[in-house]
Design a protein around this motif. Sequence first.
Motif, PDB file in Angstrom:
ATOM      1  N   PHE A 113      41.610  45.085  28.426  1.00 36.15           N
ATOM      2  CA  PHE A 113      41.078  45.316  29.933  1.00 36.15           C
ATOM      3  C   PHE A 113      40.002  46.264  30.063  1.00 36.15           C
ATOM      4  CE2 PHE A 113      41.381  46.982  34.153  1.00 36.15           C
ATOM      5  CZ  PHE A 113      41.024  45.797  34.746  1.00 36.15           C
ATOM      6  N   ASN A 114      40.358  47.455  29.489  1.00 35.46           N
ATOM      7  CA  ASN A 114      39.528  48.399  29.626  1.00 35.46           C
ATOM      8  C   ASN A 114      38.058  48.344  29.175  1.00 35.46           C
ATOM      9  OD1 ASN A 114      41.632  49.931  31.119  1.00 35.46           O
ATOM     10  ND2 ASN A 114      42.118  51.000  29.123  1.00 35.46           N
ATOM     11  N   LYS A 115      38.068  47.604  27.790  1.00 36.68           N
ATOM     12  CA  LYS A 115      36.877  47.408  27.154  1.00 36.68           C
ATOM     13  C   LYS A 115      35.752  46.239  28.134  1.00 36.68           C
ATOM     14  CE  LYS A 115      37.973  48.288  22.366  1.00 36.68           C
ATOM     15  NZ  LYS A 115      38.276  47.757  20.989  1.00 36.68           N
ATOM     16  N   MET A 116      36.484  45.356  28.684  1.00 34.45           N
ATOM     17  CA  MET A 116      35.926  44.445  29.515  1.00 34.45           C
ATOM     18  C   MET A 116      35.233  45.120  30.737  1.00 34.45           C
ATOM     19  SD  MET A 116      37.598  40.646  29.129  1.00 34.45           S
ATOM     20  CE  MET A 116      37.851  39.927  27.794  1.00 34.45           C
ATOM     21  N   MET A 117      36.041  46.096  31.217  1.00 31.23           N
ATOM     22  CA  MET A 117      35.668  46.499  32.613  1.00 31.23           C
ATOM     23  C   MET A 117      34.402  47.482  32.146  1.00 31.23           C
ATOM     24  SD  MET A 117      35.986  47.197  35.802  1.00 31.23           S
ATOM     25  CE  MET A 117      37.530  46.389  36.039  1.00 31.23           C
ATOM     26  N   VAL A 118      34.199  48.287  31.147  1.00 30.18           N
ATOM     27  CA  VAL A 118      32.970  49.133  30.885  1.00 30.18           C
ATOM     28  C   VAL A 118      32.085  48.372  30.195  1.00 30.18           C
ATOM     29  CG1 VAL A 118      34.535  51.009  30.951  1.00 30.18           C
ATOM     30  CG2 VAL A 118      33.875  50.093  28.731  1.00 30.18           C
ATOM     31  N   ASN A 119      31.972  47.057  29.703  1.00 28.79           N
ATOM     32  CA  ASN A 119      31.106  46.177  29.042  1.00 28.79           C
ATOM     33  C   ASN A 119      30.086  45.721  30.106  1.00 28.79           C
ATOM     34  OD1 ASN A 119      29.704  44.221  27.720  1.00 28.79           O
ATOM     35  ND2 ASN A 119      31.478  43.581  26.535  1.00 28.79           N
ATOM     36  N   ASP A 120      28.837  46.111  30.121  1.00 25.86           N
ATOM     37  CA  ASP A 120      28.029  46.075  31.074  1.00 25.86           C
ATOM     38  C   ASP A 120      27.388  44.092  30.852  1.00 25.86           C
ATOM     39  OD1 ASP A 120      27.656  48.539  31.818  1.00 25.86           O
ATOM     40  OD2 ASP A 120      26.053  48.994  30.496  1.00 25.86           O
ATOM     41  N   ASP A 121      27.896  43.812  29.653  1.00 21.95           N
ATOM     42  CA  ASP A 121      27.633  42.256  29.611  1.00 21.95           C
ATOM     43  C   ASP A 121      28.780  41.380  30.388  1.00 21.95           C
ATOM     44  OD1 ASP A 121      25.389  42.884  28.132  1.00 21.95           O
ATOM     45  OD2 ASP A 121      26.235  42.917  26.305  1.00 21.95           O
ATOM     46  N   ILE A 122      29.607  42.130  30.753  1.00 16.59           N
ATOM     47  CA  ILE A 122      30.977  41.110  31.557  1.00 16.59           C
ATOM     48  C   ILE A 122      30.628  41.780  32.978  1.00 16.59           C
ATOM     49  CG2 ILE A 122      33.284  40.884  31.957  1.00 16.59           C
ATOM     50  CD1 ILE A 122      33.480  41.181  28.878  1.00 16.59           C
ATOM     51  N   HIS A 123      30.793  40.853  34.131  1.00 19.99           N
ATOM     52  CA  HIS A 123      30.505  41.198  35.432  1.00 19.99           C
ATOM     53  C   HIS A 123      31.699  40.787  36.444  1.00 19.99           C
ATOM     54  CE1 HIS A 123      26.454  40.496  33.732  1.00 19.99           C
ATOM     55  NE2 HIS A 123      26.462  41.804  33.948  1.00 19.99           N
ATOM     56  N   PHE A 124      32.521  40.213  35.813  1.00 17.65           N
ATOM     57  CA  PHE A 124      33.551  39.563  36.504  1.00 17.65           C
ATOM     58  C   PHE A 124      34.786  39.288  35.719  1.00 17.65           C
ATOM     59  CE2 PHE A 124      34.850  35.019  38.546  1.00 17.65           C
ATOM     60  CZ  PHE A 124      35.963  35.571  39.339  1.00 17.65           C
ATOM     61  N   ILE A 125      36.117  39.787  36.097  1.00 21.21           N
ATOM     62  CA  ILE A 125      37.203  39.498  35.267  1.00 21.21           C
ATOM     63  C   ILE A 125      38.189  38.631  35.837  1.00 21.21           C
ATOM     64  CG2 ILE A 125      39.183  40.681  34.202  1.00 21.21           C
ATOM     65  CD1 ILE A 125      37.243  42.974  33.568  1.00 21.21           C
ATOM     66  N   ILE A 126      38.639  37.664  35.086  1.00 22.21           N
ATOM     67  CA  ILE A 126      39.774  36.844  35.882  1.00 22.21           C
ATOM     68  C   ILE A 126      40.648  36.429  34.513  1.00 22.21           C
ATOM     69  CG2 ILE A 126      38.321  34.819  35.479  1.00 22.21           C
ATOM     70  CD1 ILE A 126      39.546  33.435  37.749  1.00 22.21           C
ATOM     71  N   PRO A 127      42.071  36.761  34.780  1.00 28.06           N
ATOM     72  CA  PRO A 127      42.917  36.387  33.703  1.00 28.06           C
ATOM     73  C   PRO A 127      43.161  35.015  33.766  1.00 28.06           C
ATOM     74  CG  PRO A 127      43.606  38.381  35.093  1.00 28.06           C
ATOM     75  CD  PRO A 127      42.470  37.668  35.805  1.00 28.06           C
ATOM     76  N   PRO A 128      44.011  34.207  32.829  1.00 30.01           N
ATOM     77  CA  PRO A 128      44.221  33.070  32.848  1.00 30.01           C
ATOM     78  C   PRO A 128      45.236  32.362  33.838  1.00 30.01           C
ATOM     79  CG  PRO A 128      45.198  33.916  30.802  1.00 30.01           C
ATOM     80  CD  PRO A 128      44.287  35.118  31.395  1.00 30.01           C
ATOM     81  N   TRP A 129      46.101  33.343  33.973  1.00 29.49           N
ATOM     82  CA  TRP A 129      47.324  33.291  34.994  1.00 29.49           C
ATOM     83  C   TRP A 129      48.058  34.714  35.253  1.00 29.49           C
ATOM     84  CZ3 TRP A 129      49.484  28.800  32.253  1.00 29.49           C
ATOM     85  CH2 TRP A 129      49.811  28.759  31.201  1.00 29.49           C
ATOM     86  N   GLY A 130      49.216  34.657  35.783  1.00 30.90           N
ATOM     87  CA  GLY A 130      50.064  35.791  36.006  1.00 30.90           C
ATOM     88  C   GLY A 130      50.981  36.086  34.817  1.00 30.90           C
ATOM     89  N   GLY A 131      52.428  36.299  35.052  1.00 26.87           N
ATOM     90  CA  GLY A 131      53.278  36.277  34.223  1.00 26.87           C
ATOM     91  C   GLY A 131      54.439  37.435  34.503  1.00 26.87           C
ATOM     92  N   GLU A 132      55.030  38.378  33.765  1.00 23.05           N
ATOM     93  CA  GLU A 132      56.052  39.240  34.345  1.00 23.05           C
ATOM     94  C   GLU A 132      55.890  40.731  33.948  1.00 23.05           C
ATOM     95  OE1 GLU A 132      58.573  37.977  35.360  1.00 23.05           O
ATOM     96  OE2 GLU A 132      58.382  35.610  34.941  1.00 23.05           O
ATOM     97  N   LEU A 133      55.314  41.142  32.971  1.00 22.40           N
ATOM     98  CA  LEU A 133      55.477  42.538  32.398  1.00 22.40           C
ATOM     99  C   LEU A 133      53.944  43.160  32.442  1.00 22.40           C
ATOM    100  CD1 LEU A 133      58.025  41.903  29.744  1.00 22.40           C
ATOM    101  CD2 LEU A 133      58.235  43.246  31.877  1.00 22.40           C
ATOM    102  N   LEU A 134      52.962  43.117  33.531  1.00 16.49           N
ATOM    103  CA  LEU A 134      51.917  43.829  33.697  1.00 16.49           C
ATOM    104  C   LEU A 134      52.307  45.176  33.901  1.00 16.49           C
ATOM    105  CD1 LEU A 134      48.434  42.472  35.280  1.00 16.49           C
ATOM    106  CD2 LEU A 134      49.520  44.683  35.748  1.00 16.49           C
ATOM    107  N   ILE A 135      53.292  45.534  34.674  1.00 18.66           N
ATOM    108  CA  ILE A 135      53.667  46.967  34.945  1.00 18.66           C
ATOM    109  C   ILE A 135      53.493  47.643  33.759  1.00 18.66           C
ATOM    110  CG2 ILE A 135      56.249  46.858  34.747  1.00 18.66           C
ATOM    111  CD1 ILE A 135      56.021  48.468  37.229  1.00 18.66           C
ATOM    112  N   GLU A 136      53.887  47.356  32.567  1.00 21.47           N
ATOM    113  CA  GLU A 136      53.879  48.056  31.282  1.00 21.47           C
ATOM    114  C   GLU A 136      52.483  48.520  30.971  1.00 21.47           C
ATOM    115  OE1 GLU A 136      57.260  45.656  28.533  1.00 21.47           O
ATOM    116  OE2 GLU A 136      55.200  45.230  28.416  1.00 21.47           O
ATOM    117  N   THR A 137      51.702  48.170  31.527  1.00 22.70           N
ATOM    118  CA  THR A 137      50.097  48.265  31.015  1.00 22.70           C
ATOM    119  C   THR A 137      49.433  49.549  31.993  1.00 22.70           C
ATOM    120  OG1 THR A 137      48.931  47.006  32.463  1.00 22.70           O
ATOM    121  CG2 THR A 137      49.562  46.060  30.459  1.00 22.70           C
ATOM    122  N   LEU A 138      49.811  49.553  33.165  1.00 23.62           N
ATOM    123  CA  LEU A 138      49.779  50.681  33.942  1.00 23.62           C
ATOM    124  C   LEU A 138      49.159  51.795  33.547  1.00 23.62           C
ATOM    125  CD1 LEU A 138      51.003  49.747  37.727  1.00 23.62           C
ATOM    126  CD2 LEU A 138      49.160  48.833  36.666  1.00 23.62           C
TER     127      LEU A 138
END
Length: 337
Positions: A68-93
């Motif tokens: 996620f961090n790499k896509m956020m700072v990649n100037d060639d990517i302008h919009f981020i959309i995950p495939p869907w949700g899930g359960e354990l995103l909190i682990e990444t914060l």
Amino acid sequence: MIKYPFLEERTTIGVTAPSSGVPTELHELLKTACSRMETKGYKVIIGDTAWTQDMAKSAPAKKRAEEFNKMMVNDDIHFIIPPWGGELLIETLEYIDFENIQTKWVLGYSDISLLLLAITLKTGIATAHGTNLVDLRGEYSDDTTAMWQPVLSLKKGGSILQRSSEQYQKEWQFDKLTPYVFNFTEKTKWKSISNKSVKIQGRLLGGCIDTIRHLIGTKFGDVHNFKENYIKGESVIWFLENCDLSTTDLRRSLVQMKLSGWFNDCSGIMFGRSPANTPVGNYTVEEVYKELSEELQIPIIYDIDCGHVPPQMTLINGAYAEVESYSGKGEILQYFK
């Protein structure tokens, strides 16, 4: 001041899975969704995490955050959309690089709403609560879902109106998918605790209550700081939706939000339709809403187009909104100011 991303035409989409990825047997869904985006003129870059799923997550927390961090700072990517949700995103914060979050749209719901709300609260950058990528795999989208593009393409200073859907999907019928993915069988009816027309205005904040409640008491859920630094004490309209909670668990979560100060200076709350809200004894969700409305002395609108019972509007964390509910219908006018 809220910072609003802008969706350019023919831009590049980054697909990453900070929560759940897509297991092998469902890869065709993701491939189809990405192909649909390409036919709309977008370029798609898919991260490794989107293709894997094990132990209730796409990958270890650090790997998910790193992608996620790499896509956020990649100037060639302008919009981020995950495939869907899930359960354990909190682990990444704890591994998300909030210091280098760029002004790019991140769109999603369910567990993704935890990341969306954390980004907006910590940075003042607007995030988009709405459809996930896999639900955009149809030949076309229904009118409500399709609003994600006009909303994300709105320029700062502009406004955009969304109206309640005509029908919603009560349950998935995977053997009878329509050209727009969903099966709409039930008439949409927005309701209010007062059983009267309701008008509220304020800054939108919200998400799936199952997951965003876990931001309370952490550095990622400082609503007071957000209000002081980004909206100068303006009132807030909370939009919440329940994926799995019983009425008592929902009640506990709402009381915790109240005690933590999340509902201070709140002008109203909107609840999405829910596949859960399981009554405990004779304690129904309507009683939960009624008690909360009386305690906070604010209007509550429920069964809106938001969350796990499609279709859903595209609601922008941080945007100023004027909401009206009347005669079973509803309108949300969002201003990017």
